[in-house]
Design a protein around this motif. Sequence first.
Motif, PDB file in Angstrom:
ATOM      1  N   LYS A   1       0.874  -1.174   0.000  1.00 12.05           N
ATOM      2  CA  LYS A   1       0.000   0.000   0.000  1.00 12.05           C
ATOM      3  C   LYS A   1       0.913   1.227   0.000  1.00 12.05           C
ATOM      4  N   TRP A   2       1.356   1.612  -1.194  1.00 11.17           N
ATOM      5  CA  TRP A   2       2.336   2.684  -1.378  1.00 11.17           C
ATOM      6  C   TRP A   2       1.809   4.047  -0.941  1.00 11.17           C
ATOM      7  N   TYR A   3       0.554   4.131  -0.640  1.00  7.73           N
ATOM      8  CA  TYR A   3      -0.080   5.380  -0.226  1.00  7.73           C
ATOM      9  C   TYR A   3      -0.214   5.452   1.293  1.00  7.73           C
TER      10      TYR A   3
ATOM     11  N   TYR B   1       3.148   8.074  -1.115  1.00  6.49           N
ATOM     12  CA  TYR B   1       2.424   9.137  -1.804  1.00  6.49           C
ATOM     13  C   TYR B   1       1.935  10.138  -0.763  1.00  6.49           C
TER      14      TYR B   1
ATOM     15  N   ARG C   1      -0.006  12.675   1.532  1.00  4.96           N
ATOM     16  CA  ARG C   1      -1.439  12.794   1.829  1.00  4.96           C
ATOM     17  C   ARG C   1      -2.056  14.089   1.312  1.00  4.96           C
TER      18      ARG C   1
ATOM     19  N   PRO D   1      -5.437  13.784  -6.051  1.00  5.35           N
ATOM     20  CA  PRO D   1      -5.934  12.409  -6.151  1.00  5.35           C
ATOM     21  C   PRO D   1      -5.325  11.686  -7.355  1.00  5.35           C
ATOM     22  N   VAL D   2      -5.128  10.401  -7.177  1.00  4.94           N
ATOM     23  CA  VAL D   2      -4.568   9.570  -8.239  1.00  4.94           C
ATOM     24  C   VAL D   2      -5.478   8.360  -8.443  1.00  4.94           C
ATOM     25  N   PHE D   3      -5.627   7.968  -9.713  1.00  2.22           N
ATOM     26  CA  PHE D   3      -6.457   6.819 -10.079  1.00  2.22           C
ATOM     27  C   PHE D   3      -5.547   5.759 -10.680  1.00  2.22           C
ATOM     28  N   VAL D   4      -5.690   4.526 -10.215  1.00  2.34           N
ATOM     29  CA  VAL D   4      -4.791   3.448 -10.623  1.00  2.34           C
ATOM     30  C   VAL D   4      -5.590   2.237 -11.102  1.00  2.34           C
TER      31      VAL D   4
ATOM     32  N   PRO E   1     -12.701   4.067  -2.293  1.00  2.00           N
ATOM     33  CA  PRO E   1     -11.323   4.569  -2.355  1.00  2.00           C
ATOM     34  C   PRO E   1     -10.377   3.708  -1.517  1.00  2.00           C
TER      35      PRO E   1
ATOM     36  N   VAL F   1      -6.657   8.160  -3.182  1.00  4.97           N
ATOM     37  CA  VAL F   1      -6.272   7.062  -4.088  1.00  4.97           C
ATOM     38  C   VAL F   1      -7.490   6.211  -4.411  1.00  4.97           C
TER      39      VAL F   1
ATOM     40  N   CYS G   1      -8.816   2.986  -7.141  1.00  4.70           N
ATOM     41  CA  CYS G   1      -8.535   1.979  -8.153  1.00  4.70           C
ATOM     42  C   CYS G   1      -9.842   1.682  -8.879  1.00  4.70           C
TER      43      CYS G   1
END
Length: 118
Positions: free
Chosen positions: A22-24, A58, A60, A64-67, A78, A83, A85
């Motif tokens: 969980k890179w976030y 990443y 806080r 926002p990022v979508f993966v 989320p 974050v 996906c």
Amino acid sequence: MKDGAVWIVDKAGHRRDTVRIKWYEDGAGRTYRQHHLGSDEVPNVPIARGDLARVDFYPRDAVPVFVGHYWLTGTPTPLAAIVACTDYSVAKGGQLVAYRWDGESKLSAEKFHWVGKE
């Protein structure tokens, strides 16, 4: 475990010594299972402090990022406040998922839309 290394045998029978984290989130004080993004097959042993030394989490306060490429299941939500996906295994019979982003800085489960199972 062998020679102090942590490893699993995946569903295809391959021995793995790496996991998707969980890179976030900060993994300090967690086990590999708690910090892994995926199955419960990962050992529930503490993460060695040195294993996180080269990880840049990443921020806080980032946008926002979508993966994708995570093959999630269940009801879309989320992964973290910033974050999301949208990969919910549609190629394996799961949902086709989208997120309606309107510029918000924190993502919301209510903004996911999908068709298929669940």
